[in-house]
Scaffold this active site. Structure first.
Site, PDB file in Angstrom:
ATOM      1  CG  ASN A   1      57.526  -3.939  12.203  1.00  0.00           C
ATOM      2  OD1 ASN A   1      58.120  -5.000  12.044  1.00  0.00           O
ATOM      3  ND2 ASN A   1      56.494  -3.578  11.466  1.00  0.00           N
ATOM      4  CE1 TYR A   2      52.996  -8.870  15.822  1.00  0.00           C
ATOM      5  CE2 TYR A   2      54.117 -10.700  14.735  1.00  0.00           C
ATOM      6  CZ  TYR A   2      53.026 -10.197  15.423  1.00  0.00           C
ATOM      7  OH  TYR A   2      51.960 -11.017  15.701  1.00  0.00           O
TER       8      TYR A   2
ATOM      9  NE  ARG B   1      22.818 -15.696 -21.263  1.00  0.00           N
ATOM     10  CZ  ARG B   1      22.286 -14.791 -22.088  1.00  0.00           C
ATOM     11  NH1 ARG B   1      22.531 -14.861 -23.379  1.00  0.00           N
ATOM     12  NH2 ARG B   1      21.519 -13.824 -21.628  1.00  0.00           N
TER      13      ARG B   1
ATOM     14  CG  ASP C   1      23.740  -6.952 -20.052  1.00  0.00           C
ATOM     15  OD1 ASP C   1      23.289  -5.954 -20.642  1.00  0.00           O
ATOM     16  OD2 ASP C   1      23.407  -8.118 -20.331  1.00  0.00           O
TER      17      ASP C   1
HETATM   18  C1  UD1 Z   1      18.221  -8.005 -23.931  1.00  0.00           C
HETATM   19  C2  UD1 Z   1      17.122  -7.594 -24.919  1.00  0.00           C
HETATM   20  C3  UD1 Z   1      17.606  -7.868 -26.335  1.00  0.00           C
HETATM   21  C4  UD1 Z   1      18.894  -7.124 -26.585  1.00  0.00           C
HETATM   22  C5  UD1 Z   1      19.953  -7.490 -25.535  1.00  0.00           C
HETATM   23  C6  UD1 Z   1      21.156  -6.586 -25.681  1.00  0.00           C
HETATM   24  C7  UD1 Z   1      14.999  -7.907 -23.761  1.00  0.00           C
HETATM   25  C8  UD1 Z   1      13.797  -8.759 -23.653  1.00  0.00           C
HETATM   26  N1  UD1 Z   1      15.920  -8.318 -24.652  1.00  0.00           N
HETATM   27  O1  UD1 Z   1      18.413  -9.410 -24.025  1.00  0.00           O
HETATM   28  O2  UD1 Z   1      16.638  -7.416 -27.261  1.00  0.00           O
HETATM   29  O3  UD1 Z   1      19.388  -7.419 -27.870  1.00  0.00           O
HETATM   30  O4  UD1 Z   1      19.423  -7.294 -24.218  1.00  0.00           O
HETATM   31  O5  UD1 Z   1      22.195  -6.980 -24.832  1.00  0.00           O
HETATM   32  O6  UD1 Z   1      15.097  -6.894 -23.116  1.00  0.00           O
HETATM   33  N2  UD1 Z   1      17.289  -7.606 -16.079  1.00  0.00           N
HETATM   34  C9  UD1 Z   1      16.600  -7.214 -14.945  1.00  0.00           C
HETATM   35  N3  UD1 Z   1      15.488  -7.937 -14.584  1.00  0.00           N
HETATM   36  C10 UD1 Z   1      15.040  -9.005 -15.272  1.00  0.00           C
HETATM   37  C11 UD1 Z   1      15.769  -9.394 -16.425  1.00  0.00           C
HETATM   38  C12 UD1 Z   1      16.875  -8.672 -16.811  1.00  0.00           C
HETATM   39  O7  UD1 Z   1      16.960  -6.242 -14.285  1.00  0.00           O
HETATM   40  O8  UD1 Z   1      14.040  -9.583 -14.859  1.00  0.00           O
HETATM   41  C13 UD1 Z   1      18.490  -6.846 -16.467  1.00  0.00           C
HETATM   42  C14 UD1 Z   1      19.755  -7.687 -16.454  1.00  0.00           C
HETATM   43  O9  UD1 Z   1      20.402  -7.591 -15.174  1.00  0.00           O
HETATM   44  C15 UD1 Z   1      20.590  -7.073 -17.574  1.00  0.00           C
HETATM   45  C16 UD1 Z   1      19.576  -6.448 -18.510  1.00  0.00           C
HETATM   46  O10 UD1 Z   1      18.346  -6.382 -17.795  1.00  0.00           O
HETATM   47  O11 UD1 Z   1      21.453  -6.063 -17.103  1.00  0.00           O
HETATM   48  C17 UD1 Z   1      19.387  -7.270 -19.787  1.00  0.00           C
HETATM   49  O12 UD1 Z   1      18.982  -8.581 -19.428  1.00  0.00           O
HETATM   50  P1  UD1 Z   1      19.519  -9.876 -20.163  1.00  0.00           P
HETATM   51  O13 UD1 Z   1      18.910 -11.062 -19.514  1.00  0.00           O
HETATM   52  O14 UD1 Z   1      20.992  -9.833 -20.285  1.00  0.00           O
HETATM   53  O15 UD1 Z   1      18.827  -9.682 -21.600  1.00  0.00           O
HETATM   54  P2  UD1 Z   1      19.330 -10.244 -22.984  1.00  0.00           P
HETATM   55  O16 UD1 Z   1      18.923 -11.674 -23.100  1.00  0.00           O
HETATM   56  O17 UD1 Z   1      20.765  -9.935 -23.179  1.00  0.00           O
HETATM   57 MG    MG Z   2      22.273  -9.340 -21.864  1.00  0.00          MG
END
Ligand code: UD1
Ligand code: MG
Length: 449
Positions: free
Chosen positions: A390-391, A17, A106
């Site tokens: 200088n250059y 996104r 994030d």
């Molecule tokens: C997630 C939560 C949601 C919460 C929200 C808060 C889950 C399933 N859902 O959703 O309940 O309200 O965060 O912001 O956890 N990431 C990985 N590997 C992956 C997927 C994600 O490392 O395979 C990391 C992403 O880089 C990110 C974090 O996990 O930093 C959260 O992932 P994101 O896809 O943003 O989850 P949300 O849809 O926001």
């Molecule tokens: Mg998120």
């Protein structure tokens, strides 16, 4: 600091996104990457060698962006969800005792105090641990919190799988968890791919642990601005604004005056000592440090600069990687770059550029000058319009001007060249040979009348 605490930060996702070719956690807000803000918060509750960052998308770049030595990394090759990411961290963790904090990579606004509160709740409650919850006026996109009759977390329902009744719940999961490590690792294998996303959701662990008689306790936090997860650039801008205001507030409370604080841009690592004044629309970037009793004029942009006490920066000065010593006055409209140094009580005036140049104590370059690759002693007067050439088209050469010399207006000093102590250069001279100490040098055509 809790010796039994490991913190895992999930940072392997792409962040579709954001519509960017850079991994989401590399985007910057408040003067640092999203990920470094999360690491900074985690460092308040555990030591760097107990922090594991799960990387995947652009793993090398993300890893290189982390500046804290000792932090560990685990790789998640395929992004199969937050639960899968947490599982990937296991190889990098020494101890499966105590508590396991898991933070979304994030969420850059999370405060250290909140993590301390979360930790305390997890310690006191025992069981499956604790997780942060908050009320969001618009909970769209967040996992919704379902509570059991005792007020514990019964389950977390994701946006994609919730019923209309569940999606009407305003209490959400911001993505900050502190699980009991033994229970978490014992049951992580029970995660199943979600429907319809086919991802392993970390959030399902709340229900799994509850089912085994180890429910997770909520740690409700009132200030939901702190729990904003960044998924789009609109949220990034919101987070940036909050972090900027936080930094300005912190400085004001420590004794710095800021005029129109909503207009300044001060990076998180900047330091400013008490009784300095920052005028409107100033930017202090990178690792800039400002001493006490300084004044930074409106519109000035200082990046990675070091200012001692009692420095006056007049409006619209642009300075990068440079030093300004005590009592100096720089600006308006001056430029300092590439390790320029304005010594104590120096005066650098309008339209003067210093590049890789040291201006000795008490020296002055008050108007319209380019001073590049020069070493200028103390008590030197550099006249208006002076240029160090200088250059030569191929290489850079240096100019040396010794203590007490006087450079007349509109002089060009063709480097390499040296002007001796106390020497006097007549206005309008082009100097191509070294000038002896105390000599008068004139390098210009005679006037014809
Ligand atoms: C997630 C939560 C949601 C919460 C929200 C808060 C889950 C399933 N859902 O959703 O309940 O309200 O965060 O912001 O956890 N990431 C990985 N590997 C992956 C997927 C994600 O490392 O395979 C990391 C992403 O880089 C990110 C974090 O996990 O930093 C959260 O992932 P994101 O896809 O943003 O989850 P949300 O849809 O926001
Ligand atoms: Mg998120």
């Amino acid at each position: 600091m809790n010796q039994q605490l490991t913190a895992v930060i999930l940072a392997a996702g792409l962040g579709t996104r954001m519509k960017s070719k850079h991994a989401k956690v590399l985007h910057e807000a408040g003067g640092d990457t999203i990920l470094n803000h999360v690491i900074r918060a985690a460092m308040a509750v555990t030591s760097p060698d107990r922090i594991v960052v799960v990387v995947g998308h652009q793993a090398d770049k993300v890893q290189a962006s982390v500046r804290v030595p000792g932090v560990r990394f685990a790789i998640q090759t395929d992004q199969k969800g937050t639960g899968h990411a947490a599982r990937c961290a296991r190889t990098a963790i020494d101890s499966e005792e105590g508590l396991l904090m898991i933070l979304n990579g994030d969420g850059p606004l999370l405060r250290a105090e909140t993590l301390r509160g979360l930790l305390k709740t997890a310690e006191e409650h025992g069981g499956g641990g604790a997780l942060v919850t908050t009320q969001m006026p618009d909970p769209t996109g967040y996992g919704r919190i379902l509570r059991d009759p005792q007020g514990m977390i019964a389950a977390i329902v994701e946006q994609k799988s919730g019923t209309p009744e569940q999606l009407a719940i305003g209490e959400v999961n911001p993505g900050a968890y502190c699980f009991s490590a033994p229970e978490f690792w014992k049951h992580i294998g029970e995660l199943r791919p979600s429907i319809p996303a086919r991802e392993f959701y970390l959030t399902d662990m709340a229900e799994i642990l509850a089912r085994h008689g180890h429910p997770v306790a909520p740690f409700p936090v009132e200030d939901n601005t702190e729990l904003l997860g960044i998924n789009t650039r609109v949220e990034l801008a919101t987070a940036d604004g909050i972090l900027r205001m936080r930094k300005a507030t912190e400085l004001m409370l420590s004794g710095v005056t800021i005029e129109y604080p909503e207009t300044v841009t001060i990076d998180v690592d900047v330091q400013v000592a008490a009784d300095s004044v920052i005028e409107s629309n100033v930017q202090l970037r990178g690792r800039t440090t400002v001493g006490s009793n300084c004044r930074i004029g409106t519109g000035s942009v200082l990046c990675n600069c070091m200012l001692s006490d009692d420095v006056k920066v007049l409006p619209y000065v642009i300075a990068d990687s440079s030093t300004i010593r005590a009592g100096a006055s720089v600006g308006p409209f001056s430029r300092l770059r590439m390790e320029a140094e304005a010594g104590e009580r120096t005066h650098v005036g309008n339209f003067v550029e210093l590049k890789k140049t040291k201006l000795g104590n008490g020296s002055k370059a008050s108007h319209l000058a380019y001073l590049g690759d020069a070493t200028i002693g103390s008590g030197v007067n550099v006249g208006a319009g002076t240029i160090t050439c200088n250059y030569d088209g191929e290489r850079k050469h240096s100019t040396v001007i010794d203590n007490g010399a006087f450079i007349g207006s509109n002089s060009t000093l063709v480097a390499p060249v040296k002007v001796g102590e106390g020497a006097y250069i007549g206005a309008g001279s082009t100097i191509t040979k070294d000038v002896e100490a105390d000599a008068l040098a004139l390098g210009r055509a005679h006037q014809v009348d």
